[in-house]
Write a protein that holds these residues in place. Structure first.
Motif, short mmCIF file in Angstrom:
data_model
loop_
_atom_site.label_atom_id
_atom_site.label_comp_id
_atom_site.label_asym_id
_atom_site.label_seq_id
_atom_site.Cartn_x
_atom_site.Cartn_y
_atom_site.Cartn_z
N GLY A 222 9.37 19.67 -7.73
CA GLY A 222 9.22 18.92 -8.98
C GLY A 222 10.27 17.83 -9.07
N PHE A 223 10.03 16.74 -8.35
CA PHE A 223 11.05 15.70 -8.25
C PHE A 223 11.11 14.81 -9.50
CE2 PHE A 223 10.37 16.46 -3.62
CZ PHE A 223 11.67 16.77 -3.30
N GLY A 224 10.04 14.84 -10.33
CA GLY A 224 10.06 14.03 -11.55
C GLY A 224 10.13 12.55 -11.24
N ARG A 225 10.77 11.82 -12.15
CA ARG A 225 10.81 10.35 -12.00
C ARG A 225 11.92 9.97 -11.01
NH1 ARG A 225 8.26 6.23 -14.06
NH2 ARG A 225 6.98 7.46 -15.47
N GLN A 226 11.57 9.10 -10.07
CA GLN A 226 12.52 8.69 -9.02
C GLN A 226 12.50 7.17 -8.86
OE1 GLN A 226 14.27 10.81 -6.66
NE2 GLN A 226 13.67 12.60 -7.84
N TYR A 227 13.63 6.61 -8.42
CA TYR A 227 13.65 5.18 -8.08
C TYR A 227 12.70 4.92 -6.92
CZ TYR A 227 17.85 4.68 -10.87
OH TYR A 227 18.72 4.67 -11.90
N SER A 228 12.09 3.73 -6.90
CA SER A 228 11.23 3.40 -5.76
C SER A 228 11.28 1.90 -5.49
CB SER A 228 9.79 3.85 -6.02
OG SER A 228 9.28 3.21 -7.16
N LEU A 229 11.41 1.58 -4.22
CA LEU A 229 11.46 0.18 -3.79
C LEU A 229 10.26 -0.11 -2.90
CD1 LEU A 229 15.15 -0.35 -2.58
CD2 LEU A 229 14.07 -1.38 -4.59
N PRO A 230 9.65 -1.30 -3.06
CA PRO A 230 8.54 -1.60 -2.16
C PRO A 230 9.02 -1.71 -0.72
CG PRO A 230 9.03 -3.48 -3.58
CD PRO A 230 9.92 -2.37 -4.02
N MET A 231 8.24 -1.15 0.19
CA MET A 231 8.57 -1.21 1.61
C MET A 231 7.28 -1.55 2.35
SD MET A 231 9.83 1.98 3.87
CE MET A 231 10.59 1.77 5.45
N TYR A 232 7.26 -2.71 2.97
CA TYR A 232 6.01 -3.17 3.58
C TYR A 232 5.63 -2.30 4.77
CZ TYR A 232 2.65 -5.99 6.06
OH TYR A 232 1.53 -6.41 6.72
N LEU A 233 4.40 -1.81 4.76
CA LEU A 233 3.84 -1.10 5.91
C LEU A 233 2.60 -1.87 6.35
CD1 LEU A 233 3.83 2.67 4.77
CD2 LEU A 233 5.53 1.49 6.18
N PRO A 234 2.48 -2.19 7.63
CA PRO A 234 1.31 -2.96 8.09
C PRO A 234 -0.02 -2.32 7.69
CG PRO A 234 2.95 -2.85 9.83
CD PRO A 234 3.45 -1.97 8.71
N GLU A 235 -0.05 -0.99 7.58
CA GLU A 235 -1.33 -0.34 7.26
C GLU A 235 -1.83 -0.68 5.85
OE1 GLU A 235 0.67 3.42 7.89
OE2 GLU A 235 -0.11 4.16 6.00
N MET A 236 -0.94 -1.18 4.94
CA MET A 236 -1.40 -1.53 3.60
C MET A 236 -2.07 -2.91 3.58
SD MET A 236 -0.39 1.25 2.36
CE MET A 236 -0.63 1.32 0.59
N ARG A 237 -1.76 -3.75 4.56
CA ARG A 237 -2.22 -5.14 4.57
C ARG A 237 -3.74 -5.28 4.47
NH1 ARG A 237 -0.12 -10.30 3.84
NH2 ARG A 237 1.77 -9.75 4.96
N PRO A 238 -4.55 -4.47 5.22
CA PRO A 238 -6.01 -4.70 5.14
C PRO A 238 -6.66 -4.21 3.85
CG PRO A 238 -5.39 -3.43 7.13
CD PRO A 238 -4.21 -3.45 6.24
N LEU A 239 -5.93 -3.48 2.99
CA LEU A 239 -6.59 -2.80 1.87
C LEU A 239 -7.25 -3.77 0.88
CD1 LEU A 239 -4.06 0.13 1.32
CD2 LEU A 239 -6.30 0.21 2.43
N PRO A 240 -6.60 -4.89 0.48
CA PRO A 240 -7.29 -5.79 -0.46
C PRO A 240 -8.59 -6.35 0.10
CG PRO A 240 -4.94 -6.26 -0.42
CD PRO A 240 -5.20 -5.30 0.71
#
Ligand SMILES: NC(=O)c1ccc[n+]([C@@H]2O[C@H](COP(=O)([O-])OP(=O)(O)OC[C@H]3O[C@@H](n4cnc5c(N)ncnc54)[C@H](OP(=O)(O)O)[C@@H]3O)[C@@H](O)[C@H]2O)c1
Length: 388
Positions: A222-240
């Motif tokens: 149960g980690f709850g709310r955590q800081y998060s920073l965008p980190m580019y992964l090539p696998e996300m690129r084709p999604l749009p």
């Protein structure tokens, strides 16, 4: 069909060991455990063989820095799995794999590896070989989760994936080479996410006031709310392109611990800007010390997809959680699940592919559970607000 022969480079390392064990348990393949330490490789092979009564695991000395050693090792192999911290030797490995005519999967996260593989992509395809890169958990899982969830919507509007990685680093013994490879990624870290219909780079100043993601209380410790920073992964690129109408997507990584996040990480980034090569070994030692000293329980590794959109004209949403207490098991399981699809031919296509995009997502998620990960799907009420 003949039994596959799989060589696992780094097969007795932190990621390689659970991956080798899973392949031993779930396939009838002949496994060759490889690395520079023949004693460690042999010891794991003996443990596996004696536990099962079948001599299906063997050991082999291989040094990825030495092209001749790679060529010799691959001469009687069908599939090469790269679970070693050998990004700097990617060219050796790719050339040897092509010369031997083997298929390939790696779990390495490194931009230099990706650039080399992309250069060889036409040759890989022409040779009819299937090379799968960015295997494992991250990279490897985030875009696969989006592909799994997307058919649940008539229109997908946002699909953000976050991770929390809290490890007991004192109990782990990553080699200096692995720590150096890990810290080297700081030089290439891109804070890129798709927002309002376009890829946007966050400024480094946003590290001072990072966004947060709610990881809830129902999965893992149960980690709850955590800081998060965008980190580019090539696998996300084709999604749009895959999901027209998608307004927001990205991978968001959580912090390590307060000291590493606020003091050591910025110091490493600044240090590597000043001395990219000479700075690597001392920065790797600083990182290891800081992780060892300041990491605190609860431990575990959790990935969460937040997908929002419309179904039959109504707002709809689903959260999907994937968890394991061991950060190496959660890396090994997706790679093993992908290899199952490669070995039976269902995901085998000539060319260079990303794990997250070549797997059939329904079977993939099912296999993640069968192989030991917690997968929890939480549909949200129709009235849930759309996040974009
Ligand atoms: N995608 C993901 O989700 C994910 C998650 C975690 C880690 N990883 C990646 O997995 C890789 C391994 O990490 P790890 O934490 O398992 O490291 P590790 O515990 O230090 O193990 C590294 C393995 O690689 C072998 N190796 C290193 N240099 C070699 C060489 N020149 N030739 C042959 N074998 C060599 C090591 O054996 P010897 O030193 O005895 O040769 C060892 O077996 C890293 O690239 C890391 O980035 C990916």
């Amino acid at each position: 069909m003949s039994v596959s022969r799989i060589l696992i480079l780094g097969g007795y390392g932190s990621t390689g060991r659970p991956l080798t064990q899973l392949l031993f348990q779930t396939t009838d393949a002949q496994l060759i455990i490889a690395g520079r330490n023949l004693t460690s490789a042999q010891s794991l092979a003996d443990t596996l063989n004696s536990g099962s009564g079948a001599a299906r695991a063997a050991a082999r000395h291989v040094d990825a820095a030495d092209p001749a050693s790679l060529r010799a090792a691959l001469s009687d192999v069908d599939v090469l799995v790269v679970a070693s911290s050998t990004a700097v030797y990617t060219e050796n490995v790719v050339q040897a794999a092509l010369a031997a005519g083997v298929d390939y999967l790696d779990v390495i996260f490194a931009q230099e590896k990706m650039a080399i593989l992309q250069r060889y992509a036409p040759q890989i395809e022409a040779a009819g070989r299937c090379f799968i890169t960015d295997g494992g958990f991250h990279p490897g899982l985030p875009a696969a989760l989006v592909r799994y969830a997307a058919p649940q919507f008539d229109q997908l509007i946002s699909a953000n994936v976050g991770s929390v990685i809290k490890m007991d680093w004192r109990a782990l013994h990553p080699s200096p080479g692995t720590m150096t490879e890990f810290v080297a990624e700081f030089m290439d870290f891109q804070m890129l996410a798709y927002e309002n219909g376009r890829w946007q780079q966050k400024s480094w100043l946003s590290m001072m006031k990072p966004d947060t993601m709610d990881f809830g209380r129902e999965v893992g410790p149960g980690f709850g709310r955590q800081y998060s920073l965008p980190m580019y992964l090539p696998e996300m690129r084709p999604l749009p392109d895959l999901y027209p109408g998608l307004q927001a997507t990205g991978f968001f990584v959580g912090g390590f611990n307060w000291f590493t996040d606020w003091f050591v990480s910025p110091l490493i980034m600044a240090g590597l800007k000043l001395a990219p090569r000479r700075g690597l070994p001392p920065m790797a030692r600083l990182m290891k010390w800081s992780l060892n000293t300041f990491s605190r329980p609860p431990y575990g590794t959790l990935l969460k997809l937040e997908a929002r959109g419309f179904k039959q004209g109504q707002p709809a949403g689903v959260d999907i959680f994937v968890f394991h207490e061991d950060g190496y098991v959660i890396t090994a399981v997706p790679a093993a699940a992908c290899l199952l699809q490669l070995l039976d031919g269902s995901a085998r296509r000539p060319g260079l592919h990303l794990q997250a995009h070549i797997v059939e997502p329904n079977r993939f998620l099912n296999d993640l559970q069968t192989l030991g990960l917690t997968v929890h799907t939480k549909p949200l009420p129709e009235t849930h607000p759309i996040q974009s």
